[in-house]
Design a protein around this motif. Sequence first.
Motif, short mmCIF file in Angstrom:
data_model
loop_
_atom_site.label_atom_id
_atom_site.label_comp_id
_atom_site.label_asym_id
_atom_site.label_seq_id
_atom_site.Cartn_x
_atom_site.Cartn_y
_atom_site.Cartn_z
N THR A 1 -1.38 14.58 -7.98
CA THR A 1 -1.22 13.63 -9.09
C THR A 1 -2.43 12.73 -9.26
N ALA A 2 -3.57 13.10 -8.62
CA ALA A 2 -4.78 12.26 -8.69
C ALA A 2 -5.27 12.15 -10.12
N THR A 3 -5.77 10.96 -10.48
CA THR A 3 -6.30 10.71 -11.83
C THR A 3 -7.81 10.90 -11.85
N ASP A 4 -8.32 11.04 -13.04
CA ASP A 4 -9.76 11.17 -13.16
C ASP A 4 -10.46 9.83 -12.90
N GLY A 5 -9.79 8.76 -13.29
CA GLY A 5 -10.38 7.45 -13.07
C GLY A 5 -10.05 6.92 -11.69
N LEU A 6 -10.60 5.78 -11.37
CA LEU A 6 -10.35 5.11 -10.10
C LEU A 6 -10.68 6.01 -8.91
N GLY A 7 -11.69 6.80 -9.05
CA GLY A 7 -12.14 7.64 -7.93
C GLY A 7 -11.16 8.70 -7.55
N GLY A 8 -10.35 9.16 -8.49
CA GLY A 8 -9.39 10.22 -8.19
C GLY A 8 -8.19 9.72 -7.40
N LEU A 9 -7.77 8.47 -7.63
CA LEU A 9 -6.63 7.88 -6.91
C LEU A 9 -5.34 8.57 -7.31
N ALA A 10 -4.51 8.96 -6.32
CA ALA A 10 -3.23 9.63 -6.59
C ALA A 10 -2.26 8.64 -7.21
N LEU A 11 -1.48 9.13 -8.18
CA LEU A 11 -0.51 8.27 -8.86
C LEU A 11 0.80 8.16 -8.08
N VAL A 12 1.11 9.15 -7.28
CA VAL A 12 2.35 9.17 -6.49
C VAL A 12 1.96 9.44 -5.05
N TRP A 13 2.60 8.77 -4.10
CA TRP A 13 2.22 8.96 -2.71
C TRP A 13 3.47 9.00 -1.80
N PRO A 14 4.20 10.15 -1.80
CA PRO A 14 5.38 10.28 -0.93
C PRO A 14 5.03 10.27 0.55
N ALA A 15 3.73 10.55 0.85
CA ALA A 15 3.32 10.55 2.26
C ALA A 15 3.51 9.17 2.89
N ALA A 16 3.55 8.11 2.07
CA ALA A 16 3.75 6.76 2.62
C ALA A 16 5.11 6.67 3.31
N GLY A 17 6.14 7.24 2.68
CA GLY A 17 7.46 7.22 3.30
C GLY A 17 7.53 8.06 4.55
N VAL A 18 6.88 9.24 4.53
CA VAL A 18 6.86 10.10 5.71
C VAL A 18 6.12 9.41 6.84
N ALA A 19 5.05 8.66 6.50
CA ALA A 19 4.28 7.96 7.53
C ALA A 19 5.14 6.92 8.24
N VAL A 20 5.96 6.18 7.51
CA VAL A 20 6.83 5.18 8.14
C VAL A 20 7.89 5.86 8.99
N LEU A 21 8.47 6.96 8.48
CA LEU A 21 9.44 7.72 9.28
C LEU A 21 8.81 8.19 10.59
N TRP A 22 7.60 8.68 10.50
CA TRP A 22 6.88 9.20 11.67
C TRP A 22 6.66 8.07 12.67
N ALA A 23 6.15 6.94 12.20
CA ALA A 23 5.87 5.82 13.10
C ALA A 23 7.16 5.27 13.71
N ALA A 24 8.26 5.25 12.93
CA ALA A 24 9.53 4.73 13.45
C ALA A 24 10.13 5.65 14.51
N ALA A 25 9.74 6.92 14.53
CA ALA A 25 10.28 7.87 15.50
C ALA A 25 9.49 7.89 16.80
N VAL A 26 8.37 7.15 16.87
CA VAL A 26 7.53 7.15 18.08
C VAL A 26 8.28 6.46 19.22
N PRO A 27 8.44 7.13 20.38
CA PRO A 27 9.23 6.53 21.46
C PRO A 27 8.45 5.56 22.35
#
Length: 603
Positions: free
Chosen positions: A21-47
Amino acid sequence: MRRSLLLLVAFTIAALLGRLTATDGLGGLALVWPAAGVAVLWAAAVPDVRTGVRDGVLMGAATFAVHDATGVPLADTGWFVAANLVHAAVGATLLAAFGARRRRLDSAAVGGAIVAASFAAAAAGAVVVAGAPDYVGTTTGALLVLVRNAVGTVLVLAVARTWPPSRDELVPARRREALLLLLATLGGYGLAFVVGDGLNIAYSVVPLTLWAALRLGRFLTSAHLVLTGVLTVWLTVAGYGPFAASGTDPATRVVLAQGFLAVLACVAVSIAVSRHERDDLLGAVRASEARVRRSLDTALAGHLSVRLRPDGRTAVIGSANPATAVLLRRPVADLLGADWLTLLEPSHAAEVTAGLVSVAEGRDPSWQGTAEVVLPDGAPRWVQLLVGPDLVGEAGHDVHGARLTVQMLDATDRVDVERRLTLLALHDDLTGLPNRTLLLDRLDQQLAASGRDGTAVGLLFLDLDRFKAVNDTHGHATGDELLVLVAQRLLASVRPLDTVARLGGDEFVVCCPGLASVEAGLAVADRLLEVMAEPLVVGGEALDVGVSGGLTLSGPGEDARGLLERADAAMYRAKRSGRGRITTEAVPSSVPSSAPLAVARSA
C-alpha cells in the motif's frame, strides 16, 4: 523457538502486505501497517529478556529486509526498523502494565488496555519515524504513521485476542447473519463510496458496524472491522468516497480515512466487549439461578415462590418444589396458580398475611411463624414458615404485586411435643386435671371478670376422707385408680365453665365463677357432697371414701392465692369438725344472701 519462527513469518507477511500500500509520495510510505499489531503480539509473547533480545534482532532483520526489498532508501530503513522495535516494546510493556499482556478480549478493561497501548505505541513509533531524513518536519508523514499503526494494532490485537471464537459465535444462525452482514457491507460501501462519490455520507456505513458489534460477537466484529478497514483504505486510495473527494493530498486522505476507522474500531470493540460481558453476566446469573432451582428442587424443606397481590389478601403460588407437594399432599401442578393463603387454617391466615405484607412493604427483612395447613384428607399438619424476598425470580414490586419466597418445614411433631409439655406443666399427670399453676391463672381471670359483672367466684377445697385407708389396704395402684374416678365424678357434677383441679395427693379444688349469691355456692357444695357420698367401684370392689371441704366466695379486690388459702382453712375446720361435710369460710358482705349463712353442710 517455534513460536518465534511462526511470529517471524506472520510479521514478514504483514509487513509485505503493508508495503503493497506504499504511496508515491512521502518516500514510498505505506498507508496500512498490520505488521504493527503483529509486532506487539510478538513482543507480548516473549517469556524472558534473552528471548526478547533474540526476537528483537529477528524482528529488526525482517523489517530491514522487507523495506530494502521494496525500495525504501537505506537512510530511512534504519528509522523504520527502530520505529517498529519501539512500537513493539512500548505496546507490550503497556499491555503488561495494564494486566492484559496475554489475556483474551473478554472485558472492557482488556479492551481499554488494547486501545491505550495501541495508540501509545503508535505515537512512540511516529516520533521515531519523524526523525527519518525524508520525513524531518513532515507532520503528515508522522501523523499517517501514528494513525495507521494505531489502527493496525487495534485490529490485529482484536482479531488475535478473540481467536478462537466462542462456540455461540459460530452457530449456524450467527454464520448466516455474518454472511448477510458481509453482503450488506459490500453493498453499503459500494453505495457510500462509489455511487455516493463526492458526498459526505461515509458515516452511513456505521450502522453496519454497530450491527456486527451488537449481534455477532467479538471475533466476527473484529473480522468485520478488518474488512471495513480494507474497503475504506482501498476505495480512498482508488479515488472513491468522501475522503478522496476532500481535495487534499493522498496521504492526508488516507489519514482521514484511517481516523474514521480508528473511531469506528474503538466504538465497535467497546460495544462488542460490553455485550460479551453482559452475556457472560447473564449466563452466570442463569447458571446460578439454575443451581438454586436444582438445590430447591432437591431440598428436604418445602419452598414456594408466591406473588402477593396489591390488595394483600391473595398470595398466588408461582413455583413449588417436590418437598412442598409431599408436605401439603397435593401435586405441584395443583399448587401452581393457587392462593397460598387458602391452604392455611382460616384462624392462622390473618397472621401469615400480616407477615407477608410486612416483608413485601420492606418493614421486615423476613418473617417467621408457625401455622396449621389444610390437608386434603383433613389430617392436622403444622408447618414452620420463613418468608423472605424471592430467592430465584426477579425481586421487588410491580403492578401484579410483590414476589416473595416461603420456606416450610413440617413442625407437627414439634407442636405436638410442645403441647404435651404445656399439658404436663399445667395439668396433673394422673388425672389430667389442671394443676395449681393453671388453677391460679384461671382463678385470676375469673376474679377479674367477676369484678366487672358484680358476681362472685366460689371456691371449694375438697379432701378425701378415707383415702389413706384405701392406699394402705388395697395398694397405691388402686389408690391411683380411685383418684381418677374421683376426678371424673367431679367433672361430671359441675358446670362446663367450672374448673376442677387437683393440687396433689387427695386434694381437689372446684372453682365456680359467676355465682350470684351465697345460696348458689351452697347448692354446689350440697350437690358435690351428695355425689361423693356414693361409693366408687375399683377393681370390682365398692370403696366408700367421701369428702370434706371448705367453701368460700370472693369479694371486691380478692386475689387468687388469698381466696385459695381461705378455702383451705375452711376445709381443715371441716376435717376437725367431722367427716363428710363442707364448712364455709366468712363470706364478704357484698355477696347477696337471702338466708343466714350456714356454718356447715353435712352429707
